[in-house]
Scaffold this active site. Structure first.
Site, PDB file in Angstrom:
ATOM      1  N   ASP A   1      62.375  49.590  37.211  1.00 41.89           N
ATOM      2  CA  ASP A   1      60.304  49.443  38.157  1.00 41.89           C
ATOM      3  C   ASP A   1      59.310  49.585  38.603  1.00 41.89           C
ATOM      4  O   ASP A   1      60.083  50.051  40.202  1.00 41.89           O
ATOM      5  CB  ASP A   1      60.874  48.393  37.913  1.00 41.89           C
TER       6      ASP A   1
ATOM      7  N   ASP B   1      54.658  49.007  35.718  1.00 44.71           N
ATOM      8  CA  ASP B   1      54.140  48.258  35.974  1.00 44.71           C
ATOM      9  C   ASP B   1      52.628  48.017  36.004  1.00 44.71           C
ATOM     10  O   ASP B   1      51.992  48.760  36.919  1.00 44.71           O
ATOM     11  CB  ASP B   1      54.536  47.250  37.047  1.00 44.71           C
TER      12      ASP B   1
ATOM     13  N   GLU C   1      53.653  50.901  31.783  1.00 47.88           N
ATOM     14  CA  GLU C   1      53.153  49.070  30.901  1.00 47.88           C
ATOM     15  C   GLU C   1      51.377  49.121  30.725  1.00 47.88           C
ATOM     16  O   GLU C   1      50.770  49.667  31.485  1.00 47.88           O
ATOM     17  CB  GLU C   1      53.644  48.234  31.391  1.00 47.88           C
TER      18      GLU C   1
ATOM     19  N   HIS D   1      61.299  41.569  29.156  1.00 49.55           N
ATOM     20  CA  HIS D   1      61.444  40.536  30.660  1.00 49.55           C
ATOM     21  C   HIS D   1      59.842  38.766  30.351  1.00 49.55           C
ATOM     22  O   HIS D   1      59.794  37.623  30.739  1.00 49.55           O
ATOM     23  CB  HIS D   1      61.645  40.145  31.396  1.00 49.55           C
ATOM     24  N   ASP D   2      59.813  39.050  29.258  1.00 53.63           N
ATOM     25  CA  ASP D   2      57.459  38.628  29.514  1.00 53.63           C
ATOM     26  C   ASP D   2      57.123  37.927  28.547  1.00 53.63           C
ATOM     27  O   ASP D   2      56.263  37.002  28.213  1.00 53.63           O
ATOM     28  CB  ASP D   2      56.420  39.291  29.631  1.00 53.63           C
TER      29      ASP D   2
END
Ligand code: TEU
Ligand code: CA
Length: 529
Positions: A100, A196, A237, A309-310
């Site tokens: 990330d 991110d 993202e 993961h969200d």
């Protein structure tokens, strides 16, 4: 497809959320050595690339996305030596590793922020976004996105948790520091980055939007247009990705991103993070067909994902996580991984993990969930509160991975795990699934192998064949004379007229002579003759 993308097209990614994957040292939290331990599992599944969520130094108020040192490992995950060992072991196993990159904000524990707040003329002051009063009505975690800092004597912007201060990307020193962070990890040997909320690094103040501002492409090009980044894989993202900007963000000649995660299909069944809304699976087919067309026509790479993961678990959010959990999980795998693009599988998706249900806030950790609880606990009824929290909590994706039905699901030998395990872990775990006649793991393994064995699935064209149908999604893949047809029935039994000359190569129901497809029945066929 240009040379730059050629070698990425053949990859199947697996996303690991380190805190919840495997705890090797028994302290209750997942760690880097735990990831190394599970490399044989990833190889067995057929994975050849992993995205590992943050493990950097952090107070962990937001699961590690609140970074206080971009070049250090948070103690609970292990040491830099553990990271190097994991990276070398992955590469030795033929698995690429992307990590990330979190450019939009730092933790307020970061050295830069601690300096910045000291005084208005501190050299780090304009690393962040300060104002004498809130500049707009933006909200984050159920409160104003502008927090007053007593020491600094001003408000600072935080588009997420108050301990995540947004960086000021108009400052060239910030941009230089972030290039150096990327170079540090590229020199370490990583193969790429998941970026991110990268479209938030440039705010669109004029239009009151927190992403896709006027200098966004310049800033991204400044990061990734450099020679050092020429062969580095980057996936952004981008909640703001749309038909217009996707070409700019991911065109091969742009020096920006290799590809993006766009989320149009994800939010179809919710008005907001915690508020569900009715939707129809036929909307998925329409959205996927649209993005397949756009990316194909513009020679762009696409990503095929439905969990991360969200996000809540797909079998619970979009289908049937009870008696048709196997059929639901395998239908989504067929729908997604039969398409043109790069598959991303999120830990637990390959065994059909479902959402969980808790009624105590102590069973949650996600800062978006606890913020929602604090804001609404005296407003909503208990039932409504827990209904909404269990629908939208990101902890649905973060319950420790269950490897078997033993203590802590084989995740940890420790006494207590950092987050309560899924209540069904004794039933839904890797060992139980593999032993089951209807194994989701085995289906994922087969479809990943099918993609590897058939270039038509990795490089072929996509043609939507659904027509006006609302109850299923059908599409054709074609490459150098090879053709495959993918059919995914939705929740109701359907009569589906298939093209002639088909031989089934994978399916989630027993093969039988009929044109009636059962609920969530899906299959891939080779066109013969
Ligand atoms: O997610 C950003 C993000 O947009 C989501 O958290 C979104 O706000 C949420 O799903 C509601 O739609 C990234 C990371 O994936 C997330 O884990 C972090 O919390 C966030 O950025 C801040 O770094
Ligand atoms: Ca541990």
């Amino acid at each position: 497809m240009t040379e730059k993308y050629e070698n990425f097209l053949d990859l199947t990614f697996y996303q690991i959320y380190p805190r919840s994957f495997r705890d090797a040292n028994g302290d209750g939290t997942g760690d880097l050595r735990g990831i190394t331990e599970k490399i044989p599992y990833l190889k067995e599944l057929g994975i050849d690339a992993v995205w590992i969520s943050p493990f950097y130094k952090s107070p962990c108020n937001d699961g590690g996305y609140d970074i206080s040192d971009y070049r250090a490992i948070q103690a609970e995950f292990g040491t830099m030596e553990d990271f190097r060992e994991m990276l070398d072991a992955m590469h030795a196993s033929g698995i690429k590793v992307i990590v990330d990159f979190v450019p939009n904000h730092t933790s307020t524990e970061h050295f830069w922020f601690k300096e910045a707040r000291k005084s208005k003329d501190n050299p780090y002051r304009d690393f962040y976004i300060w104002a004498d009063k809130p500049r707009n009505d933006w909200v984050a975690c159920c409160e104003s996105a502008w927090k007053y800092d007593d020491v600094a004597g001003q408000y600072y912007l935080h588009c997420f948790d108050p301990t995540q201060a947004d960086l000021n990307w108009e400052n060239p020193r910030v941009r230089k520091e972030m290039c150096d962070v990327l170079d540090f990890w590229v020199d370490m040997g990583v193969d790429g980055f998941r970026c991110d909320v990268i479209d938030m690094i440039c705010k669109d103040w004029e239009n009151n939007r927190l992403n896709t501002g006027p200098h966004l492409h310049e800033y991204i090009n400044e990061l990734f247009g450099r020679e050092k980044m020429a062969h580095v894989f980057t996936v952004g993202e981008c909640w703001g990705a749309n038909v217009e900007n996707i070409r700019k963000l991911t065109g091969a000649d742009r020096g920006e991103l290799t590809t993006v995660f766009q989320f149009e299909h994800i939010n179809r069944n919710c008005k907001s993070r915690f508020e569900p809304k009715d939707f129809s699976l036929s909307e998925f087919g329409e959205i996927f067909a649209k993005w397949q067309k756009i990316t194909q026509e513009n020679d762009l790479l696409y990503t095929l994902f439905i969990e991360n993961h969200d996000l809540g678990r797909c079998v619970s959010r979009f289908a049937n996580d009870g008696e048709l959990r196997y059929e639901s999980a395998t239908m989504f795998a067929t729908m997604l991984y039969g398409m043109r693009g790069i598959p991303f599988i999120y830990q637990g998706q390959e065994i059909g993990v479902t959402n969980s249900y808790f009624e105590k806030i102590e069973d949650f950790d996600d800062m978006e969930t606890t913020a929602f609880y604090r804001a609404y606990k005296d407003v909503l009824s208990e039932d409504e509160m827990w209904r909404l929290i269990n629908f939208g909590s990101r902890d649905n994706a973060r319950r420790p991975m269950a490897w078997n039905s033993g203590k802590n699901g084989g995740f940890s030998e420790g006494e207590k795990t950092w987050l309560t395990l899924h209540p069904d872990y004794e039933k839904i775990n890797v060992e139980a699934d593999k032993a089951s006649e209807k194994s989701i793991f085995r289906y994922f393994k087969e479809i990943i192998a099918l993609r590897k064995a058939n270039e038509v699935l990795r490089r072929g064209t996509f043609k939507d064949m659904t027509g006006e149908a609302e109850n299923y999604f059908m599409y054709r893949r074609e490459y150098k004379g090879e053709e495959m047809v993918v059919v995914c029935n939705y929740e109701k039994e359907s009569r589906i007229a298939l093209p002639a000359n088909l031989v089934r190569v994978i399916g989630n129901y027993p093969e039988r002579e009929t044109d009636i497809f059962a609920p969530y029945e899906s299959a891939i066929y080779k066109v013969v003759g």
